[in-house]
Each structure stands twice: as C-alpha cells, then as structure tokens.
Design a protein around this motif. Sequence first.
Motif, PDB file in Angstrom:
ATOM      1  N   LEU A 312      66.424  97.208  20.407  1.00 16.79           N
ATOM      2  CA  LEU A 312      67.464  96.527  21.174  1.00 16.79           C
ATOM      3  C   LEU A 312      67.590  97.205  22.522  1.00 16.79           C
ATOM      4  N   VAL A 313      67.551  96.426  23.579  1.00 18.66           N
ATOM      5  CA  VAL A 313      67.685  96.940  24.942  1.00 18.66           C
ATOM      6  C   VAL A 313      69.026  96.446  25.474  1.00 18.66           C
ATOM      7  N   THR A 314      69.972  97.353  25.643  1.00 12.42           N
ATOM      8  CA  THR A 314      71.308  97.009  26.119  1.00 12.42           C
ATOM      9  C   THR A 314      71.394  97.327  27.607  1.00 12.42           C
ATOM     10  N   LEU A 315      71.869  96.371  28.367  1.00 11.91           N
ATOM     11  CA  LEU A 315      71.894  96.477  29.835  1.00 11.91           C
ATOM     12  C   LEU A 315      73.301  96.176  30.342  1.00 11.91           C
ATOM     13  N   ALA A 316      73.791  96.996  31.255  1.00  7.79           N
ATOM     14  CA  ALA A 316      75.091  96.762  31.887  1.00  7.79           C
ATOM     15  C   ALA A 316      74.881  96.556  33.381  1.00  7.79           C
ATOM     16  N   PHE A 317      75.432  95.468  33.907  1.00 11.45           N
ATOM     17  CA  PHE A 317      75.345  95.131  35.324  1.00 11.45           C
ATOM     18  C   PHE A 317      76.756  95.111  35.922  1.00 11.45           C
ATOM     19  N   ARG A 318      76.838  95.286  37.212  1.00 16.39           N
ATOM     20  CA  ARG A 318      78.109  94.991  37.876  1.00 16.39           C
ATOM     21  C   ARG A 318      78.347  93.490  37.782  1.00 16.39           C
ATOM     22  N   ARG A 319      79.531  93.130  37.364  1.00 13.52           N
ATOM     23  CA  ARG A 319      79.801  91.701  37.190  1.00 13.52           C
ATOM     24  C   ARG A 319      79.686  90.956  38.522  1.00 13.52           C
ATOM     25  N   SER A 320      80.060  91.616  39.594  1.00 14.74           N
ATOM     26  CA  SER A 320      79.963  90.977  40.907  1.00 14.74           C
ATOM     27  C   SER A 320      78.511  90.685  41.270  1.00 14.74           C
ATOM     28  N   ASP A 321      77.584  91.561  40.862  1.00 11.61           N
ATOM     29  CA  ASP A 321      76.165  91.317  41.139  1.00 11.61           C
ATOM     30  C   ASP A 321      75.652  90.115  40.349  1.00 11.61           C
ATOM     31  N   VAL A 322      76.091  90.000  39.104  1.00 14.03           N
ATOM     32  CA  VAL A 322      75.654  88.880  38.266  1.00 14.03           C
ATOM     33  C   VAL A 322      76.245  87.577  38.807  1.00 14.03           C
ATOM     34  N   ALA A 323      77.529  87.620  39.170  1.00 10.86           N
ATOM     35  CA  ALA A 323      78.179  86.413  39.685  1.00 10.86           C
ATOM     36  C   ALA A 323      77.550  85.963  40.996  1.00 10.86           C
ATOM     37  N   ALA A 324      77.141  86.932  41.811  1.00 13.76           N
ATOM     38  CA  ALA A 324      76.563  86.587  43.113  1.00 13.76           C
ATOM     39  C   ALA A 324      75.255  85.824  42.979  1.00 13.76           C
ATOM     40  N   THR A 325      74.494  86.128  41.927  1.00 14.27           N
ATOM     41  CA  THR A 325      73.213  85.437  41.753  1.00 14.27           C
ATOM     42  C   THR A 325      73.376  84.075  41.105  1.00 14.27           C
ATOM     43  N   ARG A 393      62.154  91.587  33.467  1.00 19.76           N
ATOM     44  CA  ARG A 393      61.217  90.565  33.946  1.00 19.76           C
ATOM     45  C   ARG A 393      61.412  89.251  33.190  1.00 19.76           C
ATOM     46  N   ASP A 394      61.526  89.335  31.872  1.00 16.35           N
ATOM     47  CA  ASP A 394      61.726  88.111  31.090  1.00 16.35           C
ATOM     48  C   ASP A 394      63.075  87.478  31.408  1.00 16.35           C
ATOM     49  N   LEU A 395      64.108  88.291  31.563  1.00 17.92           N
ATOM     50  CA  LEU A 395      65.425  87.758  31.912  1.00 17.92           C
ATOM     51  C   LEU A 395      65.392  87.057  33.267  1.00 17.92           C
ATOM     52  N   ALA A 396      64.692  87.661  34.217  1.00 23.06           N
ATOM     53  CA  ALA A 396      64.603  87.053  35.545  1.00 23.06           C
ATOM     54  C   ALA A 396      63.909  85.700  35.472  1.00 23.06           C
ATOM     55  N   GLU A 397      62.841  85.623  34.678  1.00 22.57           N
ATOM     56  CA  GLU A 397      62.120  84.352  34.578  1.00 22.57           C
ATOM     57  C   GLU A 397      62.939  83.298  33.849  1.00 22.57           C
ATOM     58  N   ALA A 398      63.687  83.740  32.820  1.00 24.94           N
ATOM     59  CA  ALA A 398      64.461  82.774  32.036  1.00 24.94           C
ATOM     60  C   ALA A 398      65.704  82.301  32.768  1.00 24.94           C
ATOM     61  N   THR A 399      66.394  83.230  33.449  1.00 24.15           N
ATOM     62  CA  THR A 399      67.719  82.914  33.994  1.00 24.15           C
ATOM     63  C   THR A 399      67.819  83.025  35.504  1.00 24.15           C
ATOM     64  N   GLY A 400      66.831  83.646  36.150  1.00 22.05           N
ATOM     65  CA  GLY A 400      66.938  83.921  37.570  1.00 22.05           C
ATOM     66  C   GLY A 400      67.699  85.193  37.891  1.00 22.05           C
ATOM     67  N   LEU A 401      68.108  85.948  36.886  1.00 25.45           N
ATOM     68  CA  LEU A 401      68.868  87.179  37.109  1.00 25.45           C
ATOM     69  C   LEU A 401      68.031  88.181  37.897  1.00 25.45           C
ATOM     70  N   ALA A 402      68.543  88.599  39.046  1.00 28.46           N
ATOM     71  CA  ALA A 402      67.805  89.534  39.900  1.00 28.46           C
ATOM     72  C   ALA A 402      68.536  90.858  40.081  1.00 28.46           C
ATOM     73  N   ALA A 403      69.717  90.998  39.511  1.00 28.20           N
ATOM     74  CA  ALA A 403      70.509  92.212  39.688  1.00 28.20           C
ATOM     75  C   ALA A 403      69.860  93.391  38.968  1.00 28.20           C
ATOM     76  N   LYS A 404      70.164  94.592  39.443  1.00 29.42           N
ATOM     77  CA  LYS A 404      69.697  95.817  38.799  1.00 29.42           C
ATOM     78  C   LYS A 404      70.806  96.356  37.900  1.00 29.42           C
ATOM     79  N   PRO A 405      70.468  96.810  36.710  1.00 29.16           N
ATOM     80  CA  PRO A 405      71.504  97.331  35.818  1.00 29.16           C
ATOM     81  C   PRO A 405      72.041  98.670  36.315  1.00 29.16           C
ATOM     82  N   VAL A 406      73.304  98.929  36.000  1.00 31.86           N
ATOM     83  CA  VAL A 406      73.912 100.228  36.322  1.00 31.86           C
ATOM     84  C   VAL A 406      73.738 101.206  35.180  1.00 31.86           C
ATOM     85  N   ASP A 407      73.410 100.703  33.990  1.00 32.45           N
ATOM     86  CA  ASP A 407      73.151 101.579  32.856  1.00 32.45           C
ATOM     87  C   ASP A 407      72.318 100.811  31.836  1.00 32.45           C
TER      88      ASP A 407
END
Length: 491
Positions: A312-325, A393-407
């Motif tokens: 399991l790969v758990t990723l935390a992003f800034r919510r503002s970064d996710v919302a911006a994309t 990479r898979d998340l970006a292709e599936a959803t367009g998510l381009a943000a970098k995780p903070v943890d």
Amino acid sequence: MQRSTNRVDTGTGHVVVIGGGIAGLAAAHRLLATGLRVTLLEATDRLGGKLMTGDIAGTQVDLGAESMLARRPEAVDLARAVGLGDRLQPPATATAAVWTRGELRPMPKGHVMGVPGDPAALGGVLSPEGLARIAQERDLTPTAVGDDVAVGAYVADRLGREVVDRLVEPLLGGVYAGDAYRLSMRAAVPQLFEVAREGGSLLDGVQRIQQQAAARRQTGPVFQGIDGGIGTLPEAVADAVRAGGGEILTATPVLGLTRTTDGWDIRTDTRVITAAGVVLATPAWSASTLLAAESPAASVDLAGVEYASMALVTLAFRRSDVAATGALDGRSGFLVPPVDGRTIKASTFSTHKWQWVADAAPDLFVLRTSVGRYGEEDHLHREDTELVDVSLRDLAEATGLAAKPVDTEVTRWIGGLPQYPVGHLTRVARIRDEVAKLPALRVCGAVYDGVGIPACIASAHRAADEIAADLAGEIIATPTLVQGTRSEAGQ
C-alpha cells in the motif's frame, strides 16, 4: 546465548491462543466470556495483523484494511462490545470508478461481484462486442460446475472474457489480491456458485439474487469504518481482554506444540506453558509447522495454502494543490483491471471516502494505491521511492493529478492474503476434520472461511465455542468482560 526454558503450569480451564491478529484477539475475547482463562501469544511486537494505523503528514490513517463489511454482524458487534460503537462511521461516499479502456468510468450498478443481471448495466465499461457477447448468454446450454469451479472460467464461458477481465478481475482482486481464473467460485462468491449449480441462465440467476436482496430490504451501510482507523480495533479488543483477566504476551514466538495426557505444552523461547486447550490463529505456514508432529495430515494441507503479497502506497498532498489541478472529483477511488497492464491495481481517495480523515487533516488530501497481486509480486522488490513514483505516474495518467506529495508511506504486506483456488473449501474441511481429532485444539483466521474482518471473527468465535464445549467441565467461573472505552483503547 540460549535462554533457559521454565515450565509454567497454568492449571485447569486455561486456553492458549497463538496469534495476535484480529482472529486471535476475537477468540481470546470470546473464550473469556465463557469463563475460561486465556493467554494470548503473539510472535511480533505488535497486535492486529493486517489491521494497522500509522502516521502520514502528522495524521493517523489506516495502513492496512480500512473498512469492514457491515451486512455481516460479527465485526460491527465486536467493535461495539469493546467500546467503539460511537466511532463507527460509514463511507462518506461510495461513488467509485473503473480505470478501463483509457478512461475513468463510473462503477456499474446492478451486478454481483461484476457479474450483471442486465448487460446494459455495463455500458461504457465494456465494448459493444463485449456487451453483445453477454446478451447471447440465455441461448447457451448450461455449464457444468461439479463440486467447484473457477469464477473467471465459469463467467467467461457464460458471458465472455471481457466482463471478467474488465470488471470481475478488479473487484475480486480488491478482496483477495488473486486471479479470478484461479479463484474458487464456491469459496469466493458462494451465491453465484449456487446459481451455477442450478444450471440455466447466469443472467437470470443474478437477477434472482438481486430480487432476493431487495425483498430482504436490508438497510444501513454496506461497509463501516472506525473514526481513527480500523487499525484501532485490535488494541481496543486487547484492552477488553486484559480487563477481563486475560494475559497478552507480544514478542513471544511459539516454537513447539506437544500433546500431553492433560492437554498441551506450548513451548516458547523462554518457557513451556501448559494449557487445557489451544486456538491456532496463525497463518497457514505457521499452523502447518506447529501441527507437523501432532496432525501430519492437517499440516500437509496447511502447507499447500498459497499467499499473495501486496504493498500500500499512502500519499498526502496539500489540498490546495489537488484542488488547483481539478484532478480529483468526489469519488471514493477507482479499480484497475489487470488486463490493462498498469502497475497499481486500485486507488482509494481516503479524504473523500472517510469523513474522519477529512476532519483530522483539513489542509491535506490523503489517498493510497495498492500494488501487487497473486503471481505479480516482482513489484514489491522495488525501493519505496520507485513504488511512490510509479503510483504517481499511474495516478497522473488516470486522473491528471500533477501535484507532488508532502509525505508518503509504503507498507508491504508480504504473504498478506491466503488464496482460495478451486477446491479450497474441500481443503479446509479436511484440515478441520483432522484437527478435530485432537483434544481441545482448533484453528481460525483468514485461511478458512473468508479473508474479510467479519469472516475472520466468525471463524474465531467458532473455534472458541468449540473449545469451550470441549472444556465445559473445566470452566470455573464466568468473569465479567469490561466494556472498552476510548481511554482503554488508547484513544
């Protein structure tokens, strides 16, 4: 330096539970309620098995199982019994998707583990050719299934491979991390197996299942989580066991199990514990080793149980970064058909799915991916950073998510899920028949009756009840089990 081994005679009415996962803890809890004395031995320094919480960007999240089936009562009832009833929480959204044929498509409704009653329910997920193949099913002659059959093989024969590859595989893979073309229909989807044994149309049989479910008018959520994580359940059960007089020893591997005239000797690295009864709540390979001398036939069958590993790969992003994309909507996550050749097999958007995650970390967006299934464990030998990168990479292709995780956090579950191939329930019956020949010894856990939390607890209750019946003459007094509280559960 070898440590000396001392004998500890615990007397009459004492049961040793070997294994501190949720099955072992549930067995200990149940045994105490019958008036027996209990010692639980766990080889590692942590209780809970595949139920575990951890920290991501300062927020507690589940790093193992994250929900439990609520339409079965065992897990929810246990949570309430140990003081977690007010923290039970259904998913905030159950709107999932399938990443298939190059797009995220809404998860179809009106199916049983991906098998539809109406081909129209799979529009968009399957190609026109795949839908046309399903529509031919009622014209086919019945398919013989015998004592058991692989889910994938049977459904592909009736409805075509596309429905298996695009929907049945990812759904079953999310539960068993297995291969639908190997998984036992009788064990994994018993309601479909009963339909198959009746013969006739599979589509009509699925419709009957759906009509029967509607007639029962089941209310309430299908799944439940726990505020703070499903991983808080084991310690709450452990606290209730201790409060009821049970003893729990971690970092105490069991090295041997010997039948005596009065019961059992359980050998650890420091002592021999005598007991009237034993519950083996360990993975199959461990139970096989411990039973090798006393039940060779059961040991051989247990040794043949295969396991799948996953990460399991758990990723935390800034919510503002996710919302911006604008990358993620209100979905709970998505499944990935293995046929598409992706690395991740699923992703859960924890912040959307669980309100307690959103409330605990309002500035973060937490999600996780899963990697690995039966026969595809090579991915698990990658470094943590590689698993994070391929997930992104898979998340970006599936959803367009381009943000970098903070943890990030990578959790590996090596040998995490027992496999249920064709004939598995026959193997389980043989194991139980052989074990039943031994006095006051039973087995329980994910190997036997299902890998879900309620099924594991049900197998633990069955083992505990049978042990209590065997030792009915040795029960001295029924203790009062103290109901857990938040403080007792370490919350």
